[in-house]
Enzyme design. Structure first.
Site, PDB file in Angstrom:
ATOM      1  N   HIS A  34      41.820  70.724  34.171  1.00 37.45           N
ATOM      2  CA  HIS A  34      43.119  70.860  34.843  1.00 37.45           C
ATOM      3  C   HIS A  34      43.056  70.394  36.306  1.00 37.45           C
ATOM      4  O   HIS A  34      42.009  70.469  36.955  1.00 37.45           O
ATOM      5  CB  HIS A  34      43.511  72.341  34.794  1.00 37.45           C
ATOM      6  CG  HIS A  34      44.896  72.633  35.242  1.00 37.45           C
ATOM      7  ND1 HIS A  34      45.190  73.152  36.486  1.00 37.45           N
ATOM      8  CD2 HIS A  34      46.080  72.485  34.603  1.00 37.45           C
ATOM      9  CE1 HIS A  34      46.496  73.332  36.578  1.00 37.45           C
ATOM     10  NE2 HIS A  34      47.060  72.927  35.452  1.00 37.45           N
ATOM     11  N   GLU A  50      37.280  74.274  30.065  1.00 38.73           N
ATOM     12  CA  GLU A  50      38.392  75.177  29.763  1.00 38.73           C
ATOM     13  C   GLU A  50      38.143  75.782  28.379  1.00 38.73           C
ATOM     14  O   GLU A  50      37.542  75.147  27.506  1.00 38.73           O
ATOM     15  CB  GLU A  50      39.722  74.425  29.774  1.00 38.73           C
ATOM     16  CG  GLU A  50      40.108  73.970  31.172  1.00 38.73           C
ATOM     17  CD  GLU A  50      41.442  73.241  31.208  1.00 38.73           C
ATOM     18  OE1 GLU A  50      42.311  73.527  30.361  1.00 38.73           O
ATOM     19  OE2 GLU A  50      41.598  72.383  32.092  1.00 38.73           O
TER      20      GLU A  50
HETATM   21  C1  LIG Z   1      43.860  75.303  32.585  1.00 35.76           C
HETATM   22  C2  LIG Z   1      44.763  75.796  33.671  1.00 35.76           C
HETATM   23  N1  LIG Z   1      44.243  76.378  34.744  1.00 35.76           N
HETATM   24  C3  LIG Z   1      45.017  76.835  35.746  1.00 35.76           C
HETATM   25  C4  LIG Z   1      46.385  76.709  35.708  1.00 35.76           C
HETATM   26  C5  LIG Z   1      47.194  77.204  36.841  1.00 35.76           C
HETATM   27  O1  LIG Z   1      47.597  78.512  36.629  1.00 35.76           O
HETATM   28  P1  LIG Z   1      48.884  79.082  37.373  1.00 35.76           P
HETATM   29  O2  LIG Z   1      50.074  78.566  36.637  1.00 35.76           O
HETATM   30  O3  LIG Z   1      48.724  80.568  37.310  1.00 35.76           O
HETATM   31  O4  LIG Z   1      48.849  78.559  38.776  1.00 35.76           O
HETATM   32  C6  LIG Z   1      46.984  76.091  34.579  1.00 35.76           C
HETATM   33  C7  LIG Z   1      48.425  75.912  34.427  1.00 35.76           C
HETATM   34  O5  LIG Z   1      49.299  76.390  34.934  1.00 35.76           O
HETATM   35  C8  LIG Z   1      46.151  75.626  33.539  1.00 35.76           C
HETATM   36  O6  LIG Z   1      46.677  75.025  32.469  1.00 35.76           O
END
Ligand SMILES: Cc1ncc(COP(=O)(O)O)c(C=O)c1O
Length: 357
Positions: A126, A161
């Site tokens: 991400h 992930e």
């Molecule tokens: C794999 C991953 N990590 C982190 C995030 C970010 O999280 P947040 O929406 O709480 O900022 C997302 C998407 O939003 C994501 O898909």
């Protein structure tokens, strides 16, 4: 030339490259339905995997006020501590709550490695992981997606992930080398996958050194958390810039997150799984081969994705097209997401609409 013509020129470039993004206001009318651009639609693209966002237990929990300060100044509240205690009881190690998953990843990946350390990062990670790693000034090796054999021997940290948001797959977590530190962003898995919803790593019997999760997806609230050894929590409090220099998670959102954690039961997870089977089965009957196995159901349709998404919307199904640069050219896709709150009729309607399109 106006003051802002450099920005207008950049926008022209984005438009010419067919990468224009626009906001669409979605007004929820039920757990899986919404009013969108003049019509009621089945929402097939939210991350509300357990159907908790509109659950009265989560909604009624919202009370308190904005924190109006970072946690290290005057923003640390009992609800933040209660949330961390609940996470620690659930996941077995110290937890630290963040205002969002993006900020959690910035703090973790800019902090745990020193300049010069080698970090192996999966190619599909991400944007928040990528940006955090850039801030670390460590040496980054981008490893082909889900390929443990491509991890360089001198890697100090491997970053993966638990469930990839655009491919809906879990890498073979047990096959990665164990010597370096392992960090797994479980944003899309926690709450849904693994024993007690502890995530994809727990399902594989792997304990990462660093686990990142969000409250804004399966738990129906907002904010995020990081779990790991005591040293990690203290390091993030002392050196994580996106923890230190940001306003604490508002009390109402923290209270909703705690209610979401409490409401996330095996029964809901089983309902999500049954819905996943129904949607994936229906799509396969239509001749599609959705990627992955879980509640993120990507259907690669290539350049016709845009037209398919438009037809789906006309039929009352909302699943926006995932396009380049989010995925590679030719790999454009519809990305359906399954919720425990979808009814069998709604899942069949998604399949029918795609069949007709
Ligand atoms: C794999 C991953 N990590 C982190 C995030 C970010 O999280 P947040 O929406 O709480 O900022 C997302 C998407 O939003 C994501 O898909």
């Amino acid at each position: 030339m106006s003051r802002y013509s450099p920005w207008a020129q950049r926008l022209d470039g984005i438009r010419r490259a067919d990468r224009w993004r626009r906001l669409r206001t979605v007004i929820p009318t039920g757990p899986t339905t919404a009013w969108l651009e003049g019509r009621e639609v089945v929402v097939a693209c939210s991350n509300d995997y357990l159907g908790l966002a509109l659950d009265p237990r989560v909604q009624r929990a919202a009370r308190g006020a904005g924190a109006t300060s970072s946690r290290l100044i005057s923003g640390d509240r009992p609800i933040h501590r209660a949330l961390e205690e609940r996470l620690e009881a659930w996941l077995g190690r110290p937890a630290l709550v963040f205002s969002s998953g993006f900020l959690a990843n910035l703090a973790v990946f800019s902090t745990v490695c020193a300049p010069g350390d080698r970090i192996a990062s999966d190619a599909y990670n991400h944007a928040s992981i990528i940006d955090g790693l850039r801030l670390s000034r460590a040496e980054r090796t981008i490893v082909p997606h889900a390929d443990p054999r491509a991890v360089p021997e001198d890697a100090r940290l491997i970053v993966l992930e638990g469930l990839y948001s655009m491919d809906g797959d879990t890498p073979p977590l047990r096959d990665y080398p164990t010597a370096p530190w392992l960090a797994i962003d479980e944003a899309h898995a926690v709450g849904v996958l693994g024993p007690g919803g502890r995530g994809a790593a727990a399902a594989a019997g792997v304990q990462p050194d660093i686990l990142i999760g969000t409250f804004g997806k399966a738990f129906g609230a907002g904010g995020a958390f990081v779990v790991g050894p005591p040293e990690l929590k203290e390091l993030l409090i002392n050196a994580g810039r996106s923890f230190i220099f940001t306003t604490a998670l508002p009390e109402p959102v923290a209270a909703m997150a705690l209610a979401g954690l409490q409401a996330a039961t095996d029964e809901l997870r089983q309902r999500t799984r049954a819905n996943v089977r129904r949607l994936r089965g229906g799509l396969r009957q239509l001749g599609w081969s959705p990627l992955g196995h879980d509640h993120i159901v990507p259907v690669v349709a290539g350049p016709r994705t845009l037209a398919l998404a438009d037809r789906l919307l006309s039929a009352g199904v909302f699943a926006p097209p995932i396009r380049y640069p989010t995925v590679a050219r030719g790999q454009e896709r519809l990305r359906f997401t399954v919720s425990a709150a979808h009814t069998p009729e709604q899942l069949d309607r998604i399949c029918d609409a795609l069949g007709a399109a």
